[in-house]
Motif scaffolding. Structure first.
Motif, short mmCIF file in Angstrom:
data_model
loop_
_atom_site.label_atom_id
_atom_site.label_comp_id
_atom_site.label_asym_id
_atom_site.label_seq_id
_atom_site.Cartn_x
_atom_site.Cartn_y
_atom_site.Cartn_z
N ALA A 262 -7.53 3.25 -10.61
CA ALA A 262 -6.75 3.37 -9.33
C ALA A 262 -5.61 4.16 -9.44
N GLN A 263 -5.02 4.80 -8.17
CA GLN A 263 -3.79 5.59 -8.35
C GLN A 263 -2.95 5.04 -7.13
N ASP A 264 -1.71 4.90 -7.41
CA ASP A 264 -0.68 4.41 -6.29
C ASP A 264 0.52 5.01 -6.33
N CYS A 265 1.23 5.46 -5.03
CA CYS A 265 2.26 5.95 -4.69
C CYS A 265 3.33 5.08 -5.01
N VAL A 266 4.52 5.71 -5.52
CA VAL A 266 5.91 4.66 -5.75
C VAL A 266 6.93 5.24 -5.14
N THR A 267 7.81 4.56 -4.33
CA THR A 267 8.87 5.25 -3.83
C THR A 267 10.17 5.09 -4.59
N ILE A 268 11.22 5.77 -4.41
CA ILE A 268 12.51 5.77 -5.33
C ILE A 268 13.16 4.42 -5.41
N ASP A 269 12.81 3.67 -4.25
CA ASP A 269 13.37 2.24 -4.35
C ASP A 269 12.32 1.15 -4.41
N ASN A 270 11.14 1.46 -4.62
CA ASN A 270 9.85 0.48 -4.82
C ASN A 270 9.65 -0.11 -3.40
N VAL A 271 10.05 0.16 -2.31
CA VAL A 271 9.88 -0.07 -0.98
C VAL A 271 9.17 0.82 -0.28
N PRO A 272 7.99 0.28 0.26
CA PRO A 272 7.09 1.49 1.01
C PRO A 272 7.86 2.07 2.01
N TYR A 273 7.42 3.49 2.22
CA TYR A 273 7.86 4.11 3.50
C TYR A 273 6.73 4.01 4.63
N VAL B 122 3.91 7.54 9.41
CA VAL B 122 3.37 7.51 7.96
C VAL B 122 3.42 5.97 7.16
N ALA B 123 2.25 5.95 6.31
CA ALA B 123 2.59 4.60 5.68
C ALA B 123 1.96 5.02 4.15
N THR B 124 3.17 4.90 3.11
CA THR B 124 2.91 5.34 1.73
C THR B 124 3.94 4.58 1.03
N GLY B 125 3.74 4.73 -0.47
CA GLY B 125 4.27 3.92 -1.50
C GLY B 125 4.04 2.52 -1.44
N PHE B 126 2.79 2.14 -1.70
CA PHE B 126 2.63 0.93 -1.69
C PHE B 126 2.68 0.25 -3.01
N ARG B 127 2.81 0.94 -4.01
CA ARG B 127 3.20 0.66 -5.55
C ARG B 127 2.23 -0.62 -5.95
N LYS B 128 0.76 -0.40 -5.83
CA LYS B 128 -0.11 -1.25 -6.23
C LYS B 128 -0.22 -2.54 -5.31
N TRP B 129 0.50 -2.64 -4.24
CA TRP B 129 0.12 -3.97 -3.48
C TRP B 129 -0.07 -3.38 -2.09
N GLY B 130 -1.19 -2.63 -1.96
CA GLY B 130 -1.71 -2.22 -0.75
C GLY B 130 -2.45 -3.11 0.16
N MET B 131 -2.82 -4.23 -0.11
CA MET B 131 -3.64 -4.92 0.59
C MET B 131 -2.53 -5.80 1.54
N SER B 132 -1.64 -6.47 1.22
CA SER B 132 -0.66 -6.90 2.06
C SER B 132 0.08 -6.01 2.92
#
Length: 447
Positions: free
Chosen positions: A312-323, A336-346
């Motif tokens: 799987a592949q995940d987007c990561v933001t520069i502060d680890n909090v999604p955009y 936009v909804a991105t940067g879920f950092r492997k926690w895309g379900m919740s």
């Protein structure tokens, strides 16, 4: 490629949706038929909004179909850092948003004809180290209002010196939920958005078969592929991780994630154990992740058998909090909804609720927390690191090798997957140049 479909595809057989073959109009166009996109479309439609979903492949073809599907507010080591950088009040908001998401899944599933394998369970972080990081995380999580406890007792067959348990979290079958939720939504499959253009108060979205004229657009296609405005290419990177599904291995009640550099992920999925690990930045040498996971499996459960392996592949933001929110100040009708950092379900549930409120003009308590245009304290170093990766790979791309069609960075070969991967922004290509992951939109032509 070495990767295979996940076990989630075994028990679901959705009907195919048509491609867009004419020009249409709508209130909101959602780009992406994964969990965030379908949830957002469902909430908007239930509110009386005329919404259309455009999906490049088919519903669930992206990361939703490759997740380990843990629905949890336990997002690795997040709360101590969040409280330090943005304050305890923000950490409490983050916790509340994700705890509410678990309850919202349960409430929706009660209305569906299937239980989607939804099971309440504890979620654990564990270590074989000193436990100092878990102690800090425990204190921050407790302050954030999360029911949690430090313990040494787990179900794991690996050495554990300390674990942090979050109670009343959940796991489920994501594709079963996705298909049930999206069954009666207007979704056009095999309809990739090639470009967007504003005209007369609307945005025109171009697909190979027709255009959509929408008042608002939601980018829920994993990585925001429009570079300007937004500058997401400078504020995101992508990471890959790997999973194997095992028969004849122990089946834990809880879900687990190791915080050590070689830590593993565990969860039950029907008769299988999902064993995950090997995370790395996309475009870097992954080593031999599947072989490493299989070696762990043979050591822990000699009679086990690998039935599937995928990544799987995940987007990561520069502060680890999604955009999550307006795409940019200059594009208030784009979201936009991105940067879920492997926690895309919740996070998909949080995003769908937040974006729906923003589009409807309703207040939402989490808007500032996830605002893509927020000021990010203490993240200058991460931003410079992202720029450094981009400059290095762009320079290599100018000198030699295969180049990404997104911004020209040199592609790197991933032997574990048999793909060409971009270390700048995470685009991936099959050996023949077919695009596997955005933000690249144009196919490459490899000789």
């Amino acid at each position: 490629m070495t990767t295979q479909p996940s076990v989630w595809t075994d028990s679901v057989h959705p009907a195919a949706r048509p491609a867009l073959e004419h020009n249409i109009q709508c209130d909101v166009a959602v780009i992406g038929g994964g969990l965030a996109g379908i949830l957002t479309a469902r909430f908007l439609r239930d509110a009386g909004v005329n919404v259309v979903v455009l999906e490049k492949h088919h519903i669930g073809a992206g990361e939703t179909g490759r997740t380990t599907a843990k629905i949890t507010a336990q997002h690795d080591l997040i709360y101590h850092t969040l409280a330090q950088n943005r304050g305890p009040a923000v950490a409490r908001l983050y916790a509340k948003a994700n705890l509410e998401a678990i309850d919202q899944y349960e409430a929706i599933i009660r209305t569906l004809p299937t239980d989607c394998g939804f099971t309440r369970c504890p979620a654990y972080l564990y270590t074989n180290g000193t436990g100092h990081q878990l102690q800090l995380e425990y204190l921050a999580a407790k302050q954030a209002g999360i029911p949690c406890a430090l313990t040494r007792k787990t179900e794991l067959p690996v050495p554990v010196t300390a674990a942090l348990r979050f109670d009343n979290q959940a796991r489920f079958q994501p594709l079963e939920f996705l298909y049930a939720l999206g069954r009666d939504l207007p979704v056009y499959e095999h309809s990739p958005v090639d470009k967007l253009r504003r005209a007369n108060g609307r945005t025109l979205l171009y697909t190979p078969g027709g255009t959509v004229a929408a008042r608002s657009v939601v980018f829920a296609a994993h990585y925001p592929f429009v570079n300007l405005p937004g500058w997401y290419f400078a504020r995101l990177h992508q990471e890959r991780s790997y999973v194997i599904a095992l028969e004849n291995a122990f089946l834990p009640d809880g879900v687990y994630l190791g915080i050590d550099p070689d830590g593993l992920s565990f969860r039950t999925a029907g008769p299988y154990l999902l064993l995950g690990g090997g995370s790395h930045r996309t475009g870097e040498d992954p080593g031999r992740p599947y072989e490493t996971l299989e070696a762990h499996a043979k050591t822990l459960w000699p009679q086990s058998r690998v039935v599937r392996r995928w990544s799987a592949q995940d987007c990561v933001t520069i502060d680890n909090v999604p955009y999550i929110g307006p795409y940019a100040p200059s594009a208030p009708d784009w979201f936009v909804a991105t940067g879920f950092r492997k926690w895309g379900m919740s996070t998909s549930m949080v995003a769908a609720r937040l974006l729906t409120d923003l589009i409807l003009g309703d207040p939402n308590p989490y808007a500032a927390l996830f605002d893509p245009s927020r000021s990010i304290k203490g993240s200058v170093g991460n931003l410079m690191n992202e720029m450094g990766h981009a400059v290095k790979s762009l320079t290599k791309g100018l000198l030699q090798g295969r180049r990404c069609t997104h911004m020209g960075c040199r592609l790197e070969w991933n032997p574990a997957e048999g793909t060409w991967d971009c270390p700048c922004h995470g685009s991936r290509f099959a050996p023949d140049g077919t695009i596997l992951n955005n933000p690249a939109l144009e196919e490459e032509h490899f000789e």
